[in-house]
Design an enzyme around this catalytic site. Structure first.
Site, PDB file in Angstrom:
ATOM      1  N   LYS A   1     -98.465  69.152  50.826  1.00  4.21           N
ATOM      2  CA  LYS A   1     -99.850  69.067  50.327  1.00  4.21           C
ATOM      3  C   LYS A   1    -100.679  68.180  51.255  1.00  4.21           C
ATOM      4  O   LYS A   1    -101.808  68.524  51.624  1.00  4.21           O
ATOM      5  CB  LYS A   1     -99.856  68.513  48.894  1.00  4.21           C
ATOM      6  CG  LYS A   1     -99.378  69.531  47.869  1.00  4.21           C
ATOM      7  CD  LYS A   1     -99.097  68.951  46.489  1.00  4.21           C
ATOM      8  CE  LYS A   1     -98.520  70.039  45.574  1.00  4.21           C
ATOM      9  NZ  LYS A   1     -98.116  69.597  44.246  1.00  4.21           N
TER      10      LYS A   1
ATOM     11  N   GLN B   1     -97.950  64.065  41.165  1.00  2.15           N
ATOM     12  CA  GLN B   1     -96.865  65.046  41.267  1.00  2.15           C
ATOM     13  C   GLN B   1     -95.934  64.947  40.057  1.00  2.15           C
ATOM     14  O   GLN B   1     -95.521  63.851  39.659  1.00  2.15           O
ATOM     15  CB  GLN B   1     -96.083  64.811  42.586  1.00  2.15           C
ATOM     16  CG  GLN B   1     -95.024  65.843  42.888  1.00  2.15           C
ATOM     17  CD  GLN B   1     -95.589  67.244  43.144  1.00  2.15           C
ATOM     18  OE1 GLN B   1     -96.710  67.414  43.590  1.00  2.15           O
ATOM     19  NE2 GLN B   1     -94.797  68.256  42.848  1.00  2.15           N
TER      20      GLN B   1
ATOM     21  N   ASP C   1    -105.403  69.608  39.513  1.00  3.87           N
ATOM     22  CA  ASP C   1    -104.325  70.412  38.936  1.00  3.87           C
ATOM     23  C   ASP C   1    -104.810  71.212  37.729  1.00  3.87           C
ATOM     24  O   ASP C   1    -104.120  72.123  37.273  1.00  3.87           O
ATOM     25  CB  ASP C   1    -103.188  69.498  38.457  1.00  3.87           C
ATOM     26  CG  ASP C   1    -102.074  69.361  39.480  1.00  3.87           C
ATOM     27  OD1 ASP C   1    -101.766  70.354  40.158  1.00  3.87           O
ATOM     28  OD2 ASP C   1    -101.508  68.251  39.581  1.00  3.87           O
TER      29      ASP C   1
HETATM   30  N1  GUN Z   1     -94.763  69.956  40.003  1.00  5.59           N
HETATM   31  C1  GUN Z   1     -94.464  71.272  40.103  1.00  5.59           C
HETATM   32  N2  GUN Z   1     -95.600  72.012  40.212  1.00  5.59           N
HETATM   33  C2  GUN Z   1     -96.628  71.136  40.163  1.00  5.59           C
HETATM   34  C3  GUN Z   1     -98.034  71.302  40.234  1.00  5.59           C
HETATM   35  O1  GUN Z   1     -98.583  72.411  40.344  1.00  5.59           O
HETATM   36  N3  GUN Z   1     -98.755  70.141  40.179  1.00  5.59           N
HETATM   37  C4  GUN Z   1     -98.180  68.915  40.048  1.00  5.59           C
HETATM   38  N4  GUN Z   1     -98.977  67.846  39.974  1.00  5.59           N
HETATM   39  N5  GUN Z   1     -96.867  68.739  39.971  1.00  5.59           N
HETATM   40  C5  GUN Z   1     -96.099  69.849  40.044  1.00  5.59           C
END
Ligand code: GUN
Length: 303
Positions: A57, A101, A124
């Site tokens: 990311k 995350q 998100d």
């Molecule tokens: N963990 C697995 N997928 C995601 C996601 O789309 N966003 C976040 N913040 N954590 C994750």
């Protein structure tokens, strides 16, 4: 083995590249106007998969010109400390997007953390205000993976109106928001899950199948209507003949005998999630600018 007809494979990598190129151009225009979009990514603990996701990311943000700030906290970080960091990022006018995350360590209340993020910075789309806004069909930040799946579906199917979509899996991150986005696109939506009766029969009714259950190869050819379009969100690591590889929730080789188009794993949905995170960061900036404008004009107007 016969070669897979590539026309049936939906190339998420190529689409993600196009989305990222569009984002890159928009970032350049913003920077020329003196605005630098910024994304803060918070990782608590050292879960190996999460570390890889966060690194990707941050790298992708830098590639498109979005400033990225990484906050890596030890696994024993207290909830109070994490909430204080989020509140600080909420107040920081230079930060447009905040991503924490998941999963978080067990001693931290995930819901409380997600509710602390400013909904206008919630890239998100997990805050209740955004979840509710999506359910009401309002213009809000929506979760990245389902948003990326919608782009792939629009490209593969053209018109989505009236199509019967079956979403397999009811997670908050994928299944539920996916169903809401499909409904917003005028699909007829059925959500199925581990307690549904006769999953194969339910899936066989679908023009579109979205699989998000985390069960390797669960969906075989006999679950699919001929000509269906399949989006496979599953990313499962399996061991086979002493080798480790990634597979989806759909048995790809079997499904190819039935479907009109399908996303492979890897190279299907995965790259779209990060591309839509970048898109959401720009959308968050736009929403913040609109909110600031409204605040200024409401201060100016006599009441
Ligand atoms: N963990 C697995 N997928 C995601 C996601 O789309 N966003 C976040 N913040 N954590 C994750």
């Amino acid at each position: 083995m016969n070669a897979i007809p590539s026309i049936k494979l939906i190339d998420g990598k190529a689409t993600a590249k196009r989305v990222l190129a569009e984002v890159g151009e928009q970032v350049q225009a913003l920077r020329q106007a003196g605005v630098q979009p910024a994304l803060a990514v918070v990782l608590v603990g050292c879960d190996a998969a999460s570390q890889v996701y966060v690194r990707n990311k941050v790298l992708r943000a830098e590639e498109v010109g979005i400033r990225s700030l990484e906050h890596r906290l030890p696994g024993d970080t207290s909830q109070a400390h994490l909430l204080a960091l989020i509140e600080r990022l909420n107040r920081d006018r230079e930060i447009n997007g905040i991503l924490v995350q998941l999963p978080l360590p067990g001693h931290i209340d995930e819901h409380r953390v997600l509710q602390t993020i400013d909904p206008l910075k919630d890239v998100d789309g997990f805050h209740s205000a955004n979840v509710g806004g999506l359910a009401q069909g309002r213009d809000v930040l929506t979760p990245c993976t389902p948003s990326g799946c919608m782009r792939l579906l629009r490209d593969a199917c053209g018109e989505l109106r009236g199509k019967h979509a079956v979403v397999v899996g009811r997670s908050n991150i994928v299944g539920k928001p996916m169903a809401a986005l499909l409904l917003q696109a005028d699909c007829t939506v059925t959500m199925v899950h581990s307690r549904s009766h006769d999953l194969p029969a339910l899936c066989r009714q679908a023009d579109i199948v979205v699989a998000a259950v985390g069960k390797p190869g669960l969906i075989g050819a006999d679950w699919l209507k001929p000509g269906a379009v399949v989006i496979d969100v599953g990313i499962n690591r399996i061991e086979e003949a002493g080798q480790s590889r990634l597979v989806g929730d759909v048995d790809l080789a079997a499904a190819l005998t039935q479907v009109a188009a399908i996303t492979p794993v890897p190279g299907g949905v995965g790259p779209m999630t990060i591309a839509y995170l970048m898109k959401n960061t720009l959308l968050a900036l736009d929403l913040q600018q609109q909110a600031a404008h409204q605040e200024r004009t409401s201060c100016l107007s006599p009441c």
